[in-house]
Design a protein around this motif. Structure first.
Motif, PDB file in Angstrom:
ATOM      1  N   PHE A 103     -65.202  20.075  60.284  1.00 50.45           N
ATOM      2  CA  PHE A 103     -65.915  18.901  59.666  1.00 50.45           C
ATOM      3  C   PHE A 103     -65.536  17.735  60.636  1.00 50.45           C
ATOM      4  CE2 PHE A 103     -65.265  15.678  56.005  1.00 50.45           C
ATOM      5  CZ  PHE A 103     -66.555  15.268  56.145  1.00 50.45           C
ATOM      6  N   ILE A 150     -70.750  14.538  60.188  1.00 48.40           N
ATOM      7  CA  ILE A 150     -70.667  13.341  59.200  1.00 48.40           C
ATOM      8  C   ILE A 150     -71.956  12.519  59.861  1.00 48.40           C
ATOM      9  CG2 ILE A 150     -69.512  11.041  59.055  1.00 48.40           C
ATOM     10  CD1 ILE A 150     -66.995  12.770  59.856  1.00 48.40           C
ATOM     11  N   GLY A 151     -72.592  11.943  58.798  1.00 48.47           N
ATOM     12  CA  GLY A 151     -73.798  10.794  59.092  1.00 48.47           C
ATOM     13  C   GLY A 151     -73.355   9.672  59.087  1.00 48.47           C
ATOM     14  N   THR A 205     -76.378  16.171  57.999  1.00 48.13           N
ATOM     15  CA  THR A 205     -76.031  15.174  56.680  1.00 48.13           C
ATOM     16  C   THR A 205     -76.906  14.033  56.788  1.00 48.13           C
ATOM     17  OG1 THR A 205     -73.621  15.677  56.986  1.00 48.13           O
ATOM     18  CG2 THR A 205     -74.161  13.860  56.055  1.00 48.13           C
ATOM     19  N   HIS A 265     -78.939  10.789  55.036  1.00 50.15           N
ATOM     20  CA  HIS A 265     -78.849   9.494  54.176  1.00 50.15           C
ATOM     21  C   HIS A 265     -80.330   9.662  53.388  1.00 50.15           C
ATOM     22  CE1 HIS A 265     -75.349   8.293  56.060  1.00 50.15           C
ATOM     23  NE2 HIS A 265     -75.153   7.263  55.298  1.00 50.15           N
ATOM     24  N   HIS A 268     -75.019   1.677  42.348  1.00 51.94           N
ATOM     25  CA  HIS A 268     -74.471   2.826  42.891  1.00 51.94           C
ATOM     26  C   HIS A 268     -75.337   3.805  41.864  1.00 51.94           C
ATOM     27  CE1 HIS A 268     -71.486   6.105  42.341  1.00 51.94           C
ATOM     28  NE2 HIS A 268     -71.336   5.825  43.552  1.00 51.94           N
ATOM     29  N   TYR A 270     -78.174   7.619  43.105  1.00 51.02           N
ATOM     30  CA  TYR A 270     -78.331   8.978  42.935  1.00 51.02           C
ATOM     31  C   TYR A 270     -79.664   9.060  42.165  1.00 51.02           C
ATOM     32  CZ  TYR A 270     -73.912   9.937  44.800  1.00 51.02           C
ATOM     33  OH  TYR A 270     -72.893  10.336  45.753  1.00 51.02           O
ATOM     34  N   ALA A 314     -71.279  15.779  47.973  1.00 51.87           N
ATOM     35  CA  ALA A 314     -69.777  15.437  47.961  1.00 51.87           C
ATOM     36  C   ALA A 314     -69.609  14.034  46.940  1.00 51.87           C
ATOM     37  CB  ALA A 314     -69.094  15.183  49.294  1.00 51.87           C
ATOM     38  N   GLY A 315     -70.145  13.981  46.072  1.00 54.58           N
ATOM     39  CA  GLY A 315     -70.161  12.824  45.162  1.00 54.58           C
ATOM     40  C   GLY A 315     -69.001  12.869  44.655  1.00 54.58           C
ATOM     41  N   ALA A 316     -68.282  11.564  44.494  1.00 56.95           N
ATOM     42  CA  ALA A 316     -66.679  11.701  43.908  1.00 56.95           C
ATOM     43  C   ALA A 316     -66.890  10.716  42.530  1.00 56.95           C
ATOM     44  CB  ALA A 316     -65.945  10.968  44.927  1.00 56.95           C
ATOM     45  N   SER A 317     -67.874   9.897  42.507  1.00 60.63           N
ATOM     46  CA  SER A 317     -68.089   9.390  41.211  1.00 60.63           C
ATOM     47  C   SER A 317     -68.791  10.419  40.019  1.00 60.63           C
ATOM     48  CB  SER A 317     -69.148   8.389  41.329  1.00 60.63           C
ATOM     49  OG  SER A 317     -70.481   8.690  41.552  1.00 60.63           O
TER      50      SER A 317
END
Ligand SMILES: Cc1cc2nc3c(=O)[nH]c(=O)nc-3n(C[C@H](O)[C@H](O)[C@H](O)COP(=O)(O)O)c2cc1C
Length: 376
Positions: A25, A67-68, A105, A107, A154, A158, A207-210
């Motif tokens: 990574f 990584i973008g 990756t 955006h 935010h 999505y 890899a969304g964390a929310s």
């Protein structure tokens, strides 16, 4: 023939027989994921990336995840200031390798979906089905300002990504000349050929964390990356099971992955000393503080104790599990993650190409003996 709505098993190392998939990574960025000033830190340049990708391919690693990143973080090293754009990086590496899956990756708010769909298909043809897409919605305000693009709030990020991906998946399907009218995108007579390689579609990760980010990943993706607990394997196992169950309820299979930062040396003492040397003594603290400030983590916004812990965690790789020790210890910690139900792990090293041979010679055979990797 595979339905175009599915990704392409059989062609991709991501579907290897290994119970635990291993990837690298962040190698497309200068310094990779280690915010350090040590002179041997990763260059991120093309010859080093090419050498690393061939090494990973030979060793049977499953994937390379870039990584973008559009703008470096400053500090003494201008951390991640020099980066190779990820779709073109992946395309070059796919042409030079045989089995490893290489992600781009992307955006979503910065790439027109028609251009992205075609770039991805081109990379996928060159890699004969080995391209993977990591969808990111962005979080770094400065990057968006540089593009002159306004960051949405935010939740809407999505929402937009959903439309973006729906358009891309429809372009890859058998539909031709379709109109798309959403809340954000209004497109007429859309078409795109060729279709992805081999009848299916590229593997997709997020890899969304929310909660909203995770729901997006579970709804749309083949692979979901999450933060493993630093303190409890049980907690990690519960998080993994929850994500897989939620996907199952939607009739989907989900691979769940995490991120690790490996320092592996012949003895535990040597590993701990090197880790301390790179990530404490020679950390690029001004870059670390800049990154933390972007995330609104400062002594003014969080309790001092928490700030100190986060500062040290960010120096070692912007989050991710620190795996520090001799080969027995490193192999045990990685095998435990497999036992917690994880499908795979994306690793980073201070100097990927210098450190990977030792990892492959010493850690991979131990993982083979514990049964989480098949004999090579
Ligand atoms: C493995 C992994 C890779 C990621 N890659 C990128 C990236 O290349 N560029 C980026 O802007 N964000 C990246 N992110 C950030 C996530 O896409 C996501 O925005 C972040 O985890 C916050 O989650 P949220 O969007 O649900 O709030 C990455 C995160 C992880 C764990």
């Amino acid at each position: 023939m595979l339905a175009r709505s599915e990704s392409t098993p059989g062609r991709m190392a991501m579907y290897s027989a290994n119970k635990l998939k291993i990837g690298l990574f962040g190698a497309n960025c200068s310094s990779g994921r280690a915010v350090t000033k040590v002179p041997e830190r990763w260059t991120g340049n093309w010859p080093d990336n090419l050498k690393l990708a061939r090494m990973a391919d030979e060793a049977g690693l499953e994937f390379l995840l870039p990584i973008g990143r559009w703008k470096g973080y400053g500090g003494e090293t201008d951390y991640q200031g020099t980066t190779l754009e990820t779709i073109t990086w992946a395309t070059g590496l796919l042409a030079a390798t045989k089995r490893v899956t290489v992600f781009g990756t992307v955006h979503a708010p910065l790439f027109n979906p028609i251009i992205a769909a075609k770039q991805i298909v081109t990379a996928d043809h060159i890699g004969e089905g080995r391209f993977g897409l990591n969808i990111v919605v962005g979080w770094n305000e400065g990057e968006f300002e540089m593009f002159g693009v306004k960051q949405r709030d935010h939740e809407q990020r999505y929402d937009y990504a959903q439309e973006w991906l729906d358009v891309i998946k429809t372009i890859w399907s058998d539909q031709e000349n379709f109109d798309f009218k959403g809340k954000y995108l209004d497109m007429k007579a859309v078409r795109g050929k060729p279709k992805p390689y081999g009848g299916g579609r590229p593997l997709i990760m997020n890899a969304g964390a929310s909660p909203v980010g995770q729901a997006f990943a579970i709804r749309n993706c083949d692979a979901f990356f999450m933060q493993a607990s630093r303190t409890s394997l049980e907690e990690t196992a519960q998080k993994v099971a929850r994500a897989k169950d939620q996907a199952k309820q939607q009739g989907r299979e989900l691979g769940v992955y995490t991120v690790g930062v490996v320092t592996c040396k012949p003895t535990r003492k040597a590993a701990e000393e090197y880790y301390h040397h790179c990530m404490e003594e020679h950390a690029d603290w001004s870059a670390v503080d800049g990154i933390l400030a972007l995330k609104n983590i400062t002594p003014q916004t969080v309790p001092m104790e928490q700030f100190v812990v986060q500062r040290s965690q960010f120096a070692q790789g912007l989050g991710g599990l620190a795996i520090v020790g001799d080969p027995d210890h490193v192999a045990r910690q990685i095998a435990d993650l497999s036992k917690a139900g994880l499908t795979g792990i994306a690793l980073s090293l201070v100097n990927y190409a210098d450190e990977l041979p030792y990892f492959c010679d010493e850690v991979l055979p131990r993982l083979e003996r514990t049964g989480v990797r098949a004999k090579r």
